[in-house]
Design a protein around this motif. Structure first.
Motif, PDB file in Angstrom:
ATOM      1  N   ALA A 165      65.408  15.153 -12.910  1.00 30.68           N
ATOM      2  CA  ALA A 165      65.629  13.752 -12.569  1.00 30.68           C
ATOM      3  C   ALA A 165      64.640  13.245 -11.530  1.00 30.68           C
ATOM      4  O   ALA A 165      64.645  12.077 -11.174  1.00 30.68           O
ATOM      5  CB  ALA A 165      67.065  13.569 -12.061  1.00 30.68           C
ATOM      6  N   ARG A 166      63.769  14.121 -11.013  1.00 27.31           N
ATOM      7  CA  ARG A 166      62.834  13.714  -9.964  1.00 27.31           C
ATOM      8  C   ARG A 166      61.553  13.104 -10.530  1.00 27.31           C
ATOM      9  O   ARG A 166      60.687  12.688  -9.774  1.00 27.31           O
ATOM     10  CB  ARG A 166      62.469  14.931  -9.092  1.00 27.31           C
ATOM     11  N   ILE A 207      67.377   2.870 -17.586  1.00 22.56           N
ATOM     12  CA  ILE A 207      68.085   3.797 -16.698  1.00 22.56           C
ATOM     13  C   ILE A 207      69.252   3.072 -16.035  1.00 22.56           C
ATOM     14  O   ILE A 207      70.371   3.584 -15.962  1.00 22.56           O
ATOM     15  CB  ILE A 207      67.130   4.408 -15.642  1.00 22.56           C
ATOM     16  N   ARG A 253      78.040   4.134 -17.345  1.00 26.33           N
ATOM     17  CA  ARG A 253      78.553   5.480 -17.030  1.00 26.33           C
ATOM     18  C   ARG A 253      78.216   6.496 -18.102  1.00 26.33           C
ATOM     19  O   ARG A 253      79.014   7.379 -18.399  1.00 26.33           O
ATOM     20  CB  ARG A 253      80.064   5.459 -16.840  1.00 26.33           C
ATOM     21  N   ILE A 266      75.130   8.070 -17.926  1.00 27.66           N
ATOM     22  CA  ILE A 266      74.437   9.106 -17.163  1.00 27.66           C
ATOM     23  C   ILE A 266      74.735   8.928 -15.674  1.00 27.66           C
ATOM     24  O   ILE A 266      75.125   7.851 -15.227  1.00 27.66           O
ATOM     25  CB  ILE A 266      72.891   9.112 -17.368  1.00 27.66           C
ATOM     26  N   ALA A 267      74.572   9.998 -14.927  1.00 25.62           N
ATOM     27  CA  ALA A 267      74.671   9.961 -13.469  1.00 25.62           C
ATOM     28  C   ALA A 267      73.666  10.977 -12.951  1.00 25.62           C
ATOM     29  O   ALA A 267      73.385  11.974 -13.619  1.00 25.62           O
ATOM     30  CB  ALA A 267      76.088  10.328 -13.022  1.00 25.62           C
ATOM     31  N   PHE A 268      73.104  10.713 -11.799  1.00 24.78           N
ATOM     32  CA  PHE A 268      72.140  11.653 -11.225  1.00 24.78           C
ATOM     33  C   PHE A 268      72.823  12.511 -10.181  1.00 24.78           C
ATOM     34  O   PHE A 268      73.591  12.014  -9.369  1.00 24.78           O
ATOM     35  CB  PHE A 268      70.974  10.893 -10.593  1.00 24.78           C
ATOM     36  N   THR A 269      72.530  13.785 -10.203  1.00 24.52           N
ATOM     37  CA  THR A 269      73.154  14.637  -9.196  1.00 24.52           C
ATOM     38  C   THR A 269      72.258  15.812  -8.851  1.00 24.52           C
ATOM     39  O   THR A 269      71.278  16.088  -9.542  1.00 24.52           O
ATOM     40  CB  THR A 269      74.535  15.137  -9.679  1.00 24.52           C
ATOM     41  N   LYS A 289      77.994   4.074 -10.341  1.00 23.48           N
ATOM     42  CA  LYS A 289      77.102   3.745  -9.231  1.00 23.48           C
ATOM     43  C   LYS A 289      75.661   3.709  -9.724  1.00 23.48           C
ATOM     44  O   LYS A 289      75.230   4.614 -10.418  1.00 23.48           O
ATOM     45  CB  LYS A 289      77.282   4.815  -8.151  1.00 23.48           C
ATOM     46  N   VAL A 338      71.950   4.039  -8.888  1.00 20.35           N
ATOM     47  CA  VAL A 338      70.927   4.415  -7.922  1.00 20.35           C
ATOM     48  C   VAL A 338      69.669   4.743  -8.694  1.00 20.35           C
ATOM     49  O   VAL A 338      69.692   5.504  -9.630  1.00 20.35           O
ATOM     50  CB  VAL A 338      71.333   5.645  -7.065  1.00 20.35           C
ATOM     51  N   ASP A 339      68.625   4.118  -8.349  1.00 20.53           N
ATOM     52  CA  ASP A 339      67.364   4.466  -8.984  1.00 20.53           C
ATOM     53  C   ASP A 339      66.215   4.012  -8.111  1.00 20.53           C
ATOM     54  O   ASP A 339      66.043   2.843  -7.836  1.00 20.53           O
ATOM     55  CB  ASP A 339      67.237   3.825 -10.361  1.00 20.53           C
ATOM     56  N   ASN A 340      65.489   4.981  -7.657  1.00 14.09           N
ATOM     57  CA  ASN A 340      64.303   4.661  -6.881  1.00 14.09           C
ATOM     58  C   ASN A 340      63.127   5.405  -7.458  1.00 14.09           C
ATOM     59  O   ASN A 340      62.237   5.837  -6.741  1.00 14.09           O
ATOM     60  CB  ASN A 340      64.487   5.046  -5.414  1.00 14.09           C
ATOM     61  N   GLY A 341      63.156   5.576  -8.758  1.00 21.20           N
ATOM     62  CA  GLY A 341      62.134   6.427  -9.358  1.00 21.20           C
ATOM     63  C   GLY A 341      60.787   5.758  -9.485  1.00 21.20           C
ATOM     64  O   GLY A 341      60.017   6.093 -10.351  1.00 21.20           O
ATOM     65  N   ASP A 342      60.504   4.782  -8.661  1.00 25.91           N
ATOM     66  CA  ASP A 342      59.179   4.165  -8.769  1.00 25.91           C
ATOM     67  C   ASP A 342      58.487   4.094  -7.433  1.00 25.91           C
ATOM     68  O   ASP A 342      58.902   4.730  -6.491  1.00 25.91           O
ATOM     69  CB  ASP A 342      59.277   2.777  -9.398  1.00 25.91           C
TER      70      ASP A 342
END
Lengths: 163, 159
Positions: free
Chosen positions: A21-22, A43, A50, A52-55, A157, A159-163
């Motif tokens: 996920a990184r 994403i 709901r 997908i979720a990142f963990t 929730k 959350v996405d900061n993949g940029d």
């Protein structure tokens, strides 16, 4: 049961992010031949629905209890929902399923010492009103475990900061 | 393959806490929160990943794959080592987890199916062909009350 509408791109995204996920949106966009905005938007949608979720998964035995056990619980059918909810509140219980079968609740418990398991199963769960019988079964060896396909409960929730 | 276990310090643990909240946070964002450099965060994450101590992943819901039926099945083995039967079960794609267990049964598996029609194929064509299975005691999941997924045997097959 009508499932969610997923297209091939969604499935590719789930596959790529399920491995790691990184990875940045830019890299995903370049690999799949789409724009970064498309990746970001998809994403977000998958998280909101709901799907997908990142963990961060950590390994059993490092920072975590080392052993896993299944606790089969026979409980009054009339109060099975309430009993399952109470079992879910116990800190070392990581999973609770209401089932039809040889027991009507199956709880998954992480523990270090046998005494802890006995304490949870016999002192806490068996002592709950409406619980008639508990049966523990300790996993001594795990041959397969797919932790990437799960039941996502709780708020979707984003959350996405993949940029 | 066994890898040398690593020990985790407070910095590693703090990074994991951030990643659990947001697995997609950039190294720089985590670094800013913890007063570290992005290079340190990156190196720490890589070290934990290489030691099979950590995986940062997207998990997906059963429904995303169209799995509507979840079964837990306890298996009694006879006439064959349970470990061999467990190995054979890992090859079935609909079997998500295989544990050798103590107690009345020998193996515990978790199965996900798209619908109940797939059950006959699983029973007649797949499980029936695995030697050594004496009996199957299924439990059908009708509600998932709790399902945490941030601790897992990372070294197991399927991860």
């Amino acid at each position: 049961m009508a499932g969610p509408q997923l297209d091939d791109f969604d499935r590719q995204l789930i596959e790529v992010l399920g491995r790691d996920a990184r990875i940045s949106n830019r890299k995903i966009a370049a690999d799949l031949g789409v724009t970064e905005g498309t990746v970001r938007g998809r994403i977000r949608r998958l998280q909101q629905e709901r799907l997908i979720a990142f963990t961060a998964l950590t390994s059993l035995g490092l920072e975590n209890p080392t052993k896993l056990a299944f606790i089969g619980v026979q409980a009054d059918v009339g109060s099975v929902k309430e009993i399952a909810a109470r079992i879910a509140e116990l800190a070392q219980i990581t999973g609770v399923l209401i089932t039809m079968g040889r027991s009507n609740i199956i709880a998954i418990c992480l523990f270090d010492k046998l005494e802890q398991l006995v304490e949870i199963a016999s002192d806490q769960i068996l002592a709950m009103p409406g619980v008639h019988h508990v049966e523990t079964s300790i996993a001594v060896k795990t041959y397969k475990y797919n932790a990437r396909i799960v039941k996502i409960t709780g708020a979707g929730k984003v959350v996405d900061n993949g940029d | 393959m066994d890898k040398a276990p690593i020990s985790m310090d407070d910095i590693d643990r703090a990074i994991v806490v951030h990643l659990r909240r947001n697995g997609r946070a950039t190294n720089q964002q985590i670094a800013d929160q913890l007063s570290l450099t992005a290079a340190t965060v990156s190196a720490r994450i890589r070290r934990m990943e290489e030691a099979d101590a950590l995986r940062v992943v997207a998990v997906s819901d059963f429904s995303a794959h169209g799995y509507n039926v979840l079964l837990e099945i306890a298996i009694e083995v006879d006439g064959r080592p349970a470990s061999e039967v467990a190995e054979a079960l890992t090859l079935l794609p609909e079997v998500f987890a295989v544990h050798l267990v103590t107690g009345r049964y020998d193996i515990d598996i978790l199965v996900a199916l798209h619908d109940f029609e797939e059950l006959s194929d699983l029973m007649m064509n797949k499980l029936a062909r695995i030697g050594g299975i004496r009996s199957l005691m299924p439990a059908i999941a009708i509600d998932v009350v709790k399902y945490e997924f941030d601790v897992a045997p990372i070294e197991a097959k399927g991860m």
